[in-house]
Write a protein that holds these residues in place. Sequence first.
Motif, mmCIF file in Angstrom:
data_model
loop_
_atom_site.group_PDB
_atom_site.id
_atom_site.type_symbol
_atom_site.label_atom_id
_atom_site.label_comp_id
_atom_site.label_asym_id
_atom_site.label_seq_id
_atom_site.Cartn_x
_atom_site.Cartn_y
_atom_site.Cartn_z
ATOM 1 N N VAL A 31 36.868 27.908 36.516
ATOM 2 C CA VAL A 31 37.911 28.883 36.853
ATOM 3 C C VAL A 31 39.141 28.748 35.957
ATOM 4 N N HIS A 32 39.164 27.699 35.117
ATOM 5 C CA HIS A 32 40.231 27.518 34.141
ATOM 6 C C HIS A 32 41.620 27.619 34.789
ATOM 7 N N HIS A 33 42.454 28.612 34.367
ATOM 8 C CA HIS A 33 43.818 28.720 34.905
ATOM 9 C C HIS A 33 43.926 29.780 35.997
ATOM 10 N N MET A 34 42.785 30.212 36.520
ATOM 11 C CA MET A 34 42.818 31.269 37.523
ATOM 12 C C MET A 34 43.683 30.927 38.744
ATOM 13 N N PRO A 35 43.692 29.668 39.247
ATOM 14 C CA PRO A 35 44.542 29.376 40.413
ATOM 15 C C PRO A 35 45.996 29.774 40.228
ATOM 16 N N ALA A 36 46.494 29.722 38.981
ATOM 17 C CA ALA A 36 47.899 30.093 38.738
ATOM 18 C C ALA A 36 48.146 31.556 39.045
ATOM 19 N N LYS A 41 42.684 31.639 29.879
ATOM 20 C CA LYS A 41 41.367 31.839 30.475
ATOM 21 C C LYS A 41 41.503 31.766 31.986
ATOM 22 N N TRP A 42 40.797 32.676 32.673
ATOM 23 C CA TRP A 42 40.992 32.673 34.124
ATOM 24 C C TRP A 42 39.693 32.616 34.907
ATOM 25 N N PHE A 43 38.540 32.996 34.370
ATOM 26 C CA PHE A 43 37.285 32.852 35.104
ATOM 27 C C PHE A 43 36.129 33.088 34.152
ATOM 28 N N MET A 44 35.184 32.158 34.156
ATOM 29 C CA MET A 44 33.976 32.300 33.343
ATOM 30 C C MET A 44 34.321 32.662 31.894
ATOM 31 N N ASN A 45 35.346 31.980 31.362
ATOM 32 C CA ASN A 45 35.782 32.166 29.978
ATOM 33 C C ASN A 45 36.382 33.538 29.678
ATOM 34 N N PRO A 68 45.261 41.914 40.104
ATOM 35 C CA PRO A 68 43.957 42.527 39.977
ATOM 36 C C PRO A 68 42.850 41.563 39.587
ATOM 37 N N PHE A 69 43.200 40.307 39.225
ATOM 38 C CA PHE A 69 42.185 39.366 38.809
ATOM 39 C C PHE A 69 41.315 38.897 39.973
ATOM 40 N N ILE A 70 41.676 39.217 41.190
ATOM 41 C CA ILE A 70 40.895 38.749 42.329
ATOM 42 C C ILE A 70 39.741 39.670 42.649
ATOM 43 N N THR A 71 39.516 40.684 41.872
ATOM 44 C CA THR A 71 38.500 41.672 42.222
ATOM 45 C C THR A 71 37.082 41.130 42.154
ATOM 46 N N PHE A 72 36.896 39.955 41.574
ATOM 47 C CA PHE A 72 35.547 39.425 41.474
ATOM 48 C C PHE A 72 35.086 38.803 42.779
ATOM 49 N N ILE A 73 35.981 38.505 43.709
ATOM 50 C CA ILE A 73 35.618 37.809 44.935
ATOM 51 C C ILE A 73 34.747 38.707 45.806
ATOM 52 N N PRO A 74 33.609 38.235 46.265
ATOM 53 C CA PRO A 74 32.741 39.083 47.085
ATOM 54 C C PRO A 74 33.309 39.266 48.479
ATOM 55 N N TYR A 75 33.152 40.456 49.012
ATOM 56 C CA TYR A 75 33.619 40.776 50.359
ATOM 57 C C TYR A 75 32.481 41.394 51.160
#
Length: 507
Positions: free
Chosen positions: A59-64, A88-92, A236-243
Motif C-alpha cells: 500500500v506504500h504511502h496510501m495510509p497518508a 505511490k499509494w497502492f499496487m505501485n 478519491p483514492f479509496i474507490t478501490f475498497i470493495p463494498y
Amino acid sequence: MSKMAQAFKIPESFPFTSMDLSTLLVFIVTFVLAVRFFKVKGHVQGNLPPLVPGGWPLVHHMPAFFTKNLPLQLHKWAKEFGDVYRVKWFMNKEVHVVSGYTAIKEMLEKDEFCTRRDRYVEIAVGGDQDILMAPYGEVFKKRRRFATSVFRRLGVKMGQGSIEYQIQEEARFICVKISGYSEQPFDVSSDLTTAAGNIICALVFGKRFDYGDTRFQHLQTTMKKLGEEMARWQIPFITFIPYVQDPAAGLRFYSKKLQLFIREEIDRHRLNLDPENPRDFIDYCLLQLAQQDGNEIWMNDDNVVYILQDLFVAGTDTTAATLTWALLYMILYPDVQQKVQAELDSVLGATKPNLAHRDQLPFTAATIMESQRIRHIAGLMFIRDTAESTRLRGFDIRKGKKLVPNLRSVHMDPEVWPNPDEFDPSRFLDAEGKVVKNPPSFLPFSAGRRNCLGEQLAKMELFLLFSTILQHFTLKVPEGAPTPSTEGINKSLSMGPVPFQLCAVSR
C-alpha cells in the motif's frame, strides 16, 4: 521408449547438447525480457519527478491519503522533494503532487492539465454533462462561455444592471434573521448557507424564497444531505475498497432529488417563457436550446439540469464556508473586528454597503482576503488528468498521469506569508494602505482555464454580506463557551469550521 519421448529426443546428429540447448533457451528468454523491459523503461522514463521513498508494503504511502492532515503531509514532502514529486499509494500506482504557487500556476495554465477527475463528484454532478467536471475541450469551452455570458447579462458585474441589489436584499434578510436570536448563541453557518443559496435561486430561478418556504426548506435539506455525501468521498483514492453496497448510493439519491427540483422549475419556466425578455439563467438556457444548430449541439435538456446543479453545488456551500470562516476569525480576533467596524462607520455611517465602497474600505476587503488565505476552503484542488505527455517544471509527465495540486502549500508558504498561521489582514495592504492587486501566492478561486466560474459573484457576495453583518452586529464568543477551533472539516466540496456558536450584539 514412448512415442512422446522419441518425438522430443534430440537427434544424435544435432550439434548441441541438452545443456547447450537449455542455456540457449535461457539466453533467448532473458534477451526477450530484457528488450521488453528496456523498451518500456526507455518509453516511460526520462526526467521523472522524484519519488517519495519508503512506505508500507503493497500500500506504500496510501495510509497518508486517509488522514485529515493530508495537505500538511504533502506540503512536508514538498519541502524535501521539491514542487513536483511522485507518491505511490497502492499496487505501485502513482500520483504526482504539485506544490507551491509557481508550479501550480504553471500547471493550471497548461491545456494538458485542464481535465478534472473525481469519481464521486462526477457521479453527483453528471460526469461530463456539466461544466464543473466536463473534460476540457470544445464542448466544455462552449458551455463555459455561455454560462459566463449569461452571468454578465444577469448582472454579475459592476455598474448598471448589476445583481448588487439582490445581494443587498439578501444581506438585509439575514440581518433580520440574526436579530431574531436576540443576542443568544446560534450557529451562523446555517443562515449563511441559506443566504448564499437564495442568491443562487435569484440567478437561476429569477426569485428568492422566504426562509420558511416549504419548497425552499426542501431544497436546503437536499443540498445539505448531498454535501454530506460528497464530504464522505473527499479522497478519491479509496474507490478501490470493495463494498457490499454501492458506496455512491447516497450521492445518487440526493443528486436525483436536487435534479428533480430543478426540472420542476424548468417546466414552470417553459409555460411562461418570453423569448424577448429572459428573466433568469433557466430562460437563457431554454432560448439556447431552441436556437441551436442541429449540426452542432453542445447543450441538451440534461446538460441544462446538470449545469444548473453545478451552480448550486459549487456556488452555495463554498461562499457560505468562506463567510463562516471570516466571522469565526472576527470573534477570535476582536481587535481586527473593531478595526473593520471603525472603517465601516467612518466611510458608511448608516448607509448600506455597496460595491462602489470596496476601494474605500481596504481593511475590510483585506480581512476577507486574509480569511480566504488562512482557511482555504479546499486544501487540495481537483485532481487533474494529463491529456497528453508534456513537461512541468522541467519534469516529464506522461499521458494519463494524475496530478494533485496542493493549495495549502500556496496559502501557507512561510517564505511568502511570514507566520502563516497568524491572522493578519495587513498582509494584503500596501504601504499606502490600499489593497494589493493580484497578490502572489494567492489562489482562492484557482487560476487558468478552469478558474472559478462564479468568482465575480462570490466576491460580490463576500463583500456585501460580510460588511453588512459587521455594520449591524458585534460578534463574540458566548459567555462561558470554549474558544472555537480553527480546525476544518469537509462539509461538501469545501472545508468549513468545526460547528461553533456565536452571539451577535446589535450595534
